[in-house]
Design an enzyme around this catalytic site. Structure first.
Site, PDB file in Angstrom:
ATOM      1  N   ASP A 147      -5.235  -9.872 -15.797  1.00 41.94           N
ATOM      2  CA  ASP A 147      -6.401 -11.090 -15.307  1.00 41.94           C
ATOM      3  C   ASP A 147      -6.933 -11.221 -16.475  1.00 41.94           C
ATOM      4  O   ASP A 147      -7.621 -10.076 -16.401  1.00 41.94           O
ATOM      5  CB  ASP A 147      -6.229 -11.620 -14.147  1.00 41.94           C
ATOM      6  N   HIS A 158      -3.355 -17.448  -5.106  1.00 44.91           N
ATOM      7  CA  HIS A 158      -4.065 -16.526  -3.700  1.00 44.91           C
ATOM      8  C   HIS A 158      -6.025 -17.301  -3.311  1.00 44.91           C
ATOM      9  O   HIS A 158      -6.711 -16.842  -2.421  1.00 44.91           O
ATOM     10  CB  HIS A 158      -4.971 -14.782  -4.679  1.00 44.91           C
ATOM     11  N   ASP A 159      -5.748 -18.345  -4.344  1.00 43.71           N
ATOM     12  CA  ASP A 159      -7.113 -19.300  -3.557  1.00 43.71           C
ATOM     13  C   ASP A 159      -6.973 -20.476  -2.972  1.00 43.71           C
ATOM     14  O   ASP A 159      -7.735 -21.389  -2.254  1.00 43.71           O
ATOM     15  CB  ASP A 159      -7.864 -19.436  -5.055  1.00 43.71           C
ATOM     16  N   ASN A 202      -0.102   4.873  -0.197  1.00 38.40           N
ATOM     17  CA  ASN A 202      -1.055   5.673   0.200  1.00 38.40           C
ATOM     18  C   ASN A 202      -1.656   5.468   1.638  1.00 38.40           C
ATOM     19  O   ASN A 202      -3.011   6.172   2.295  1.00 38.40           O
ATOM     20  CB  ASN A 202      -1.933   6.076  -1.007  1.00 38.40           C
ATOM     21  N   GLU A 253      -6.710 -21.115 -16.377  1.00 39.37           N
ATOM     22  CA  GLU A 253      -7.149 -21.817 -15.335  1.00 39.37           C
ATOM     23  C   GLU A 253      -8.454 -22.289 -15.222  1.00 39.37           C
ATOM     24  O   GLU A 253      -9.564 -22.078 -16.232  1.00 39.37           O
ATOM     25  CB  GLU A 253      -7.863 -20.714 -13.687  1.00 39.37           C
ATOM     26  N   ASP A 302       0.918  -1.485   0.379  1.00 36.90           N
ATOM     27  CA  ASP A 302       0.243  -0.268  -0.163  1.00 36.90           C
ATOM     28  C   ASP A 302       1.146   1.003  -0.215  1.00 36.90           C
ATOM     29  O   ASP A 302       1.580   1.535   1.045  1.00 36.90           O
ATOM     30  CB  ASP A 302      -0.754  -0.370   1.417  1.00 36.90           C
ATOM     31  N   ASP A 330      -4.752   3.547   2.873  1.00 32.03           N
ATOM     32  CA  ASP A 330      -5.974   3.788   2.690  1.00 32.03           C
ATOM     33  C   ASP A 330      -5.459   2.051   2.885  1.00 32.03           C
ATOM     34  O   ASP A 330      -6.448   2.136   2.973  1.00 32.03           O
ATOM     35  CB  ASP A 330      -6.767   3.739   1.727  1.00 32.03           C
ATOM     36  N   ASP A 335      -9.082 -16.054 -16.231  1.00 32.93           N
ATOM     37  CA  ASP A 335      -9.890 -16.525 -14.798  1.00 32.93           C
ATOM     38  C   ASP A 335     -11.130 -18.011 -15.432  1.00 32.93           C
ATOM     39  O   ASP A 335     -12.350 -17.739 -16.742  1.00 32.93           O
ATOM     40  CB  ASP A 335     -10.927 -15.976 -14.819  1.00 32.93           C
TER      41      ASP A 335
END
Ligand code: NOJ
Length: 561
Positions: free
Chosen positions: A98, A329-330, A23, A256, A21, A25, A199
């Site tokens: 992606d 990420h899964d 900035n 995928e 990150d 947030d 995907d």
């Protein structure tokens, strides 16, 4: 076999929300990624795969896209993205984006139009059906739980969503939709990207007539996957896409594909068929699933893994190409899932990397894997962010399953295991953000972080650097043949790669016992060099037998006649 850059590459996957990150947030962003490009480059990476950064209401963290040609506000602007691409290219790396085209967001303008009326010009961009016998058009469940159909009162019909109800499935039977998608792909390719990760791309072809899946006793919904996975026109669509779009560019594609078999993967990736370069298969990710699926926990049996990966290596040995991964990420973190994330975290992370990176195919490294990041256990369900986890939790609660049992499954298999913020250093929030991170950081960041890994000579990070460099130095690692050795050994995964007069011998002790590796008679050699090992040991020459230490991995290069 043709030699191509994407066969010789190692890919690094970034999940932007959790990477860096810039900035404050609490959400990772494009400038954050730019600030870490040298870190990725120094690992030896050739290609970066960026999980979705498009406009999205974030029902599924960007896998629900409301504008394919714009950037999510939280991540930055198109100018930031252009800067990112230029800086990746400047470092001699490539970028793949992606591509989520099985479904869009329900907030995409196409769907906003489509749901207005049955004769709207965008109606057929999606899959609509009337009720059947006063209920959903089929009994299919969604991959995120509940029915795969959502009723829409305006037109008194249901639309299909194989994922969340905010992810309506696109209708690939409609040639106009296909053209729109192809134009969008060209638009990105013309901006200079180097390919796509697609995907659930083997879900895009649905039969014209949708039928019920086989009901399971006591279950309201059934799987419809046999109808929509690798559906009737899938090869035609991919060939059309290749012909109209991909063939005009020197790019890489990886599809995928849950439920893909080696035979099908060969059809998808055989070069002469002009579909895709490689696929992500899931069979090895399902070997620790019990009979009721992913949340039904089972311990991995090494023999199953050996047989499975070997089946894939052999099936795509001469035609087609494999992708190699243990993390994304899964998936939960591989060191927690298949290794030992406590006493032998470093050794087992290195062993798993060795096992994977010495195989034939294109290896993928998922952010944090290279520093041995581990699974997370949040006490409260409220600290989890993933829609799949929350849907699972709610449904299990409704069925009266005890809290501990539900949480145990989430601890072992939940997708948020891999989505906690990247651990950069030991300062507040692991150096990921100066604000409040969108998901809590793993408290072990004070011990496990990139800064430490960079300073330590024998770190997991430096081991990955070495493995990646070996692939560049030795053609045998990219193009050599593959054969499993000592097939029945329950604790050691060993295999050989062969090219001309060279043999690469890979020996991995998968557990913490200390088994003896016996060199098979079939391996004859004149000289042997140890290329890499995850232990510092004095005596490393290759003999008839090796007494292996816990999670020990060794790779020898042997020269024959
Ligand atoms: C697969 C993606 O990897 C996953 O994160 C996503 O939730 C589903 N497809 C739906 O897009």
């Amino acid at each position: 076999m043709n030699q191509t850059w994407w066969k010789q590459s190692v890919v690094y996957q970034i999940y932007p929300r959790s990477f860096m990150d810039s900035n404050g947030d609490g959400i990772g962003d494009l400038q954050g990624i730019i600030s870490k490009l040298d870190y990725i480059k120094n690992l030896g990476i050739n290609v970066i795969w960026l999980s979705p950064v498009y406009k999205s209401p974030n029902d599924d963290n960007g896998y629900d896209i409301s504008d394919y040609q714009d950037i999510m506000d939280e991540f930055g602007t198109m100018k930031d993205w252009e800067e990112l691409l230029a800086k990746i290219h400047k470092r001699g790396m490539k970028l793949i984006m992606d591509l989520v085209i099985n479904h869009s967001s329900d907030e995409h303008s196409w769907f906003v139009e489509a749901r207005k009326s049955k004769d709207n010009p965008y109606r057929d961009y999606y899959i609509w059906r009337p009720a059947k016998d006063d209920r959903e058009p089929t009994n299919w469940y969604s991959n995120f739980g509940g029915s795969a159909w959502e009723y829409d009162a305006t037109t008194n019909e249901y639309y299909l969503h194989l994922f969340s109800k905010k992810q309506p499935d696109l209708n690939w039977r409609n040639p106009k939709l296909r053209q729109e998608v192809y134009e969008m792909m060209k638009w990105w390719l013309d901006k200079g990207i180097d390919g796509f990760r697609m995907d659930v791309i083997n879900f895009i072809s649905k039969p014209e007539i949708l039928q019920d899946g086989e009901p399971k006793p006591g279950k309201k919904y059934a799987s419809g996957s046999k109808f929509y996975r690798n559906g009737p026109n899938i090869h035609d669509y991919l060939q059309e896409m290749n012909h109209q779009v991909l063939s005009a560019y020197d790019v890489m594609t990886v599809g995928e594909m849950p439920g893909v078999t080696p035979e099908l993967a060969r059809l998808y990736t055989e070069e002469s068929r002009k579909e895709l370069n490689m696929v992500f298969q899931f069979e090895h990710m399902g070997l620790d699933n019990g009979p009721y699926g992913k949340w039904d926990l089972k311990r991995l049996d090494l023999l199953d893994l050996k047989l499975n990966l070997t089946k894939w290596q052999k099936a795509l040995e001469d035609k087609g190409w494999n992708s190699l991964y243990f993390n994304n990420h899964d998936q939960p973190r591989s060191v927690s899932r298949f290794g030992n994330d406590k006493e032998y975290r470093v050794e087992s992370a290195k062993m798993l990397a060795t096992l994977l990176h010495m195989m034939k195919g294109t290896p993928y490294v998922y952010q944090g894997e290279e520093i041995g990041m581990t699974n997370i256990q949040f006490e409260s369900i409220n600290d989890y962010r993933d829609i799949e986890i929350h849907n699972f939790y709610r449904e299990q609660k409704e069925e009266g399953i005890p809290e501990e049992k539900i949480m145990e499954s989430i601890y072992v298999k939940g997708r948020d295991n891999s989505r906690t913020p990247m651990q950069w250093n030991s300062s507040t929030n692991a150096g990921f953000s100066t604000g409040t991170p969108w998901m809590k950081v793993n408290p072990n960041y004070t011990e496990i972080n990139a800064e430490q890994e960079l300073t330590k000579q024998n770190s997991i990070y430096h081991y990955y650097c070495k493995l990646i460099q070996l692939r560049k130095d030795h053609e045998i690692i990219v193009y050599g043949g593959y054969d499993l050795l000592n097939e029945d050994h329950p604790e050691i995964f060993s295999y050989k790669r062969t090219l001309r007069n060279q043999t690469l011998l890979v020996i991995c002790n998968f557990y913490e016992n200390e088994p003896v590796f016996k060199l098979p008679d079939s391996i004859q050699y004149k000289s042997a060099n140890l290329l890499i090992s995850n232990y510092e040991r004095g005596e490393v020459s290759l003999g008839e037998q090796i007494n292996l230490l816990p999670y020990e991995a060794r790779v020898y290069l042997l020269f024959g006649e």
